[in-house]
Each structure stands twice: as structure tokens, then as C-alpha cells.
Design a protein around this motif. Structure first.
Motif, PDB file in Angstrom:
ATOM      1  N   SER A  21     -31.484  -0.853  31.973  1.00 49.96           N
ATOM      2  CA  SER A  21     -29.811  -0.896  31.542  1.00 49.96           C
ATOM      3  C   SER A  21     -30.060  -1.143  31.464  1.00 49.96           C
ATOM      4  N   ILE A  82     -25.131  -8.450  37.374  1.00 48.73           N
ATOM      5  CA  ILE A  82     -24.104  -6.808  37.745  1.00 48.73           C
ATOM      6  C   ILE A  82     -24.847  -5.469  36.411  1.00 48.73           C
ATOM      7  N   TYR A  83     -25.981  -4.849  37.149  1.00 52.18           N
ATOM      8  CA  TYR A  83     -26.897  -3.879  36.268  1.00 52.18           C
ATOM      9  C   TYR A  83     -26.803  -2.696  37.419  1.00 52.18           C
ATOM     10  N   ILE A  84     -26.228  -2.187  36.535  1.00 52.60           N
ATOM     11  CA  ILE A  84     -26.432  -0.547  36.868  1.00 52.60           C
ATOM     12  C   ILE A  84     -27.330   0.285  36.288  1.00 52.60           C
ATOM     13  N   THR A  89     -23.405   5.017  36.344  1.00 52.18           N
ATOM     14  CA  THR A  89     -22.295   3.906  35.317  1.00 52.18           C
ATOM     15  C   THR A  89     -21.662   5.347  35.486  1.00 52.18           C
ATOM     16  N   GLY A  90     -20.438   4.664  35.826  1.00 47.26           N
ATOM     17  CA  GLY A  90     -18.820   4.823  35.084  1.00 47.26           C
ATOM     18  C   GLY A  90     -18.286   5.991  36.966  1.00 47.26           C
ATOM     19  N   LYS A  91     -19.700   5.713  37.719  1.00 52.15           N
ATOM     20  CA  LYS A  91     -18.943   6.130  39.174  1.00 52.15           C
ATOM     21  C   LYS A  91     -18.600   5.238  39.414  1.00 52.15           C
ATOM     22  N   GLY A  92     -17.981   3.755  39.920  1.00 60.74           N
ATOM     23  CA  GLY A  92     -17.326   2.790  40.115  1.00 60.74           C
ATOM     24  C   GLY A  92     -18.570   2.203  41.343  1.00 60.74           C
ATOM     25  N   VAL A  93     -19.416   2.278  40.821  1.00 61.12           N
ATOM     26  CA  VAL A  93     -21.018   1.320  41.762  1.00 61.12           C
ATOM     27  C   VAL A  93     -20.792  -0.032  41.258  1.00 61.12           C
ATOM     28  N   SER A  95     -18.328  -1.656  40.225  1.00 57.38           N
ATOM     29  CA  SER A  95     -17.202  -1.641  40.889  1.00 57.38           C
ATOM     30  C   SER A  95     -17.597  -2.269  42.165  1.00 57.38           C
ATOM     31  N   SER A 117     -20.450 -13.025  31.291  1.00 55.77           N
ATOM     32  CA  SER A 117     -21.265 -11.652  30.910  1.00 55.77           C
ATOM     33  C   SER A 117     -21.601 -11.436  29.492  1.00 55.77           C
ATOM     34  N   ASN A 120     -21.073  -7.088  25.831  1.00 53.75           N
ATOM     35  CA  ASN A 120     -20.909  -5.427  26.481  1.00 53.75           C
ATOM     36  C   ASN A 120     -20.395  -5.712  27.750  1.00 53.75           C
ATOM     37  N   ALA A 121     -19.997  -5.714  28.607  1.00 53.87           N
ATOM     38  CA  ALA A 121     -20.033  -5.818  30.695  1.00 53.87           C
ATOM     39  C   ALA A 121     -18.446  -6.771  30.396  1.00 53.87           C
ATOM     40  N   TYR A 125     -15.692  -6.784  33.425  1.00 51.72           N
ATOM     41  CA  TYR A 125     -15.106  -7.375  34.166  1.00 51.72           C
ATOM     42  C   TYR A 125     -13.661  -7.899  34.148  1.00 51.72           C
ATOM     43  N   VAL A 127     -11.155  -5.885  33.717  1.00 43.28           N
ATOM     44  CA  VAL A 127      -9.902  -4.711  34.793  1.00 43.28           C
ATOM     45  C   VAL A 127     -10.616  -5.084  35.680  1.00 43.28           C
ATOM     46  N   HIS A 128     -11.271  -6.233  36.659  1.00 38.90           N
ATOM     47  CA  HIS A 128     -11.402  -6.510  38.172  1.00 38.90           C
ATOM     48  C   HIS A 128     -10.883  -8.050  37.393  1.00 38.90           C
TER      49      HIS A 128
END
Ligand SMILES: CC(C)(COP(=O)(O)OP(=O)(O)OC[C@H]1O[C@@H](n2cnc3c(N)ncnc32)[C@H](O)[C@@H]1OP(=O)(O)O)[C@@H](O)C(=O)NCCC(=O)NCCS
Length: 163
Positions: A21, A82-84, A89-93, A95, A117, A120-121, A125, A127-128
Motif C-alpha cells: 500500500s 488505514i491501509y488498503i 482501492t476505490g471500492k469503499g473498503v 470507508s 494523515s 496522499n490520504a 479523510y 470526504v469523511h
């Protein structure tokens, strides 16, 4: 996709996901030297303390392969990570992991949470509902420093959420 508590036998896969990630998703905001310094301090045993002392969640797919990790430090009221996985990525995981950590915070009577953060993230955050506080640095155990952004969010309690 499902979320569950991480266990000690996940350490090797958590480590691989974390390194992948960072290497793929943080590449546009940190230098190659910073990425090397960052990933070189990671080993499977680095997660022992967080597994014992923090809320440590993993997201997995239907094959049981890990696709994300989320860590919350109740004592510091802080989202530690939080690391995906780069392929997920981009699939709501991210979130869903963040929502789960915020729910745990509320249940622990924590209504203001902080995150340091990566550069890049920040958009994720925001958005949330997280607000930027200041640019700061994360000190790595090998002496390197990584720029990061301290952000915070005031969480609504259950009654406020129903309105
Ligand atoms: C940042 C990260 C956690 C996002 O996870 P994700 O699963 O891809 O995010 P989601 O699919 O849940 O996206 C949720 C929303 O955030 C937005 N978003 C996601 N990543 C973003 C980014 N890097 N910048 C701006 N917006 C972003 C999405 O567009 C989406 O918005 P929408 O609901 O309006 O469509 C993931 O890209 C990652 O692991 N990055 C590398 C590791 C890292 O830096 N982690 C933070 C450590 S503090």
C-alpha cells in the motif's frame, strides 16, 4: 468484503499489504528515499504491540485474502492507520473500515478523534468530515521523518445521528 478483528497469525499478510500500500499509493507524495526508509522499519513483529493494545481490524475478501487494515488507539482517541491493498482501492473498503473504527470510538465515549494523515490520504479523510489542523512530522525509528497532516473530527453521538 468482511471486517474482523486481526489476530497474530495475520501479521505476515498485514506486513505485505502495508508495504504494498505504501509503495504503490504513497509514491506521488514521498520521495523514493522516504518510501525506502518507511518500509524498511516494517516487519511482521512491528504489529505485535498494536495487536495487543489497540483496536486492530482487517478487511478480507471472499477468498479470505486481506484487502485492508484499520487501527484505532482508544487511549489516544486516534485513528493510527488505514491501509488498503493497491488492488482494492476505490471500492469503499477504506470507508467501511473508518466507519467501523468511528463506531468503536463512539461506543468508548470518544467524540473527538485525531488522525495523522499521510499527504496522499488527506482527501479521503476530508470526504469523511475530518478537518485539517496542521502539517507535522512522523518520526520513524530509523531517524527519518515523514510529513503528515494532523486532522480531527467531532463525532456525533447516537441521538445526534438519528436527527
Ligand atoms: C486513502 C485510502 C485509505 C482510501 O481507501 P479506499 O478504500 O480507496 O477509499 P474509498 O473507496 O472508501 O473512498 C471513499 C471516498 O474517499 C475518496 N478518496 C479515496 N481516496 C482518496 C484520496 N487519496 N484523495 C481524495 N479522495 C479520496 C473517494 O473518491 C471516495 O469518495 P466518494 O465517496 O465521494 O466517491 C487508500 O487509498 C490507501 O490505503 N492509501 C494508502 C495508505 C494511506 O496513505 N493511508 C492513510 C494512512 S493515515
Amino acid at each position: 468484503m468482511k471486517i474482523r478483528k486481526a489476530c497474530s497469525s495475520d501479521k505476515g499478510n498485514i506486513w505485505k499489504l502495508h508495504v504494498a500500500s505504501i509503495r504503490k499509493l504513497c509514491v506521488n507524495h514521498y520521495t523514493p528515499e522516504q518510501l525506502n526508509a518507511w518500509t524498511s522499519v516494517l516487519t511482521p513483529s512491528v504489529y505485535d504491540q498494536a495487536l495487543k493494545e489497540k483496536v486492530f481490524l482487517v478487511a478480507h475478501d471472499s477468498q479470505q485474502d486481506l484487502i485492508g487494515i484499520g487501527i484505532f488507539d482508544v487511549g489516544c482517541a486516534e485513528v493510527s492507520a488505514i491501509y488498503i491493498h493497491p488492488d482494492a482501492t476505490g471500492k469503499g473498503v477504506g470507508s467501511q473500515l473508518l466507519n467501523e473504527l468511528e463506531t468503536i470510538a463512539r461506543k468508548s465515549n470518544i467524540f473527538k478523534i485525531t488522525v495523522y494523515s499521510t499527504l496522499n490520504a488527506k482527501g479521503f479523510y476530508m470526504v469523511h468530515g475530518y478537518l485539517e489542523q496542521e502539517l507535522t512530522f512522523h518520526d520513524l525509528s530509523n531517524g527519518s521523518k515523514l510529513e503528515c497532516i494532523r486532522m480531527f473530527k467531532n463525532l456525533l453521538n447516537d441521538a445526534e445521528q438519528r436527527h
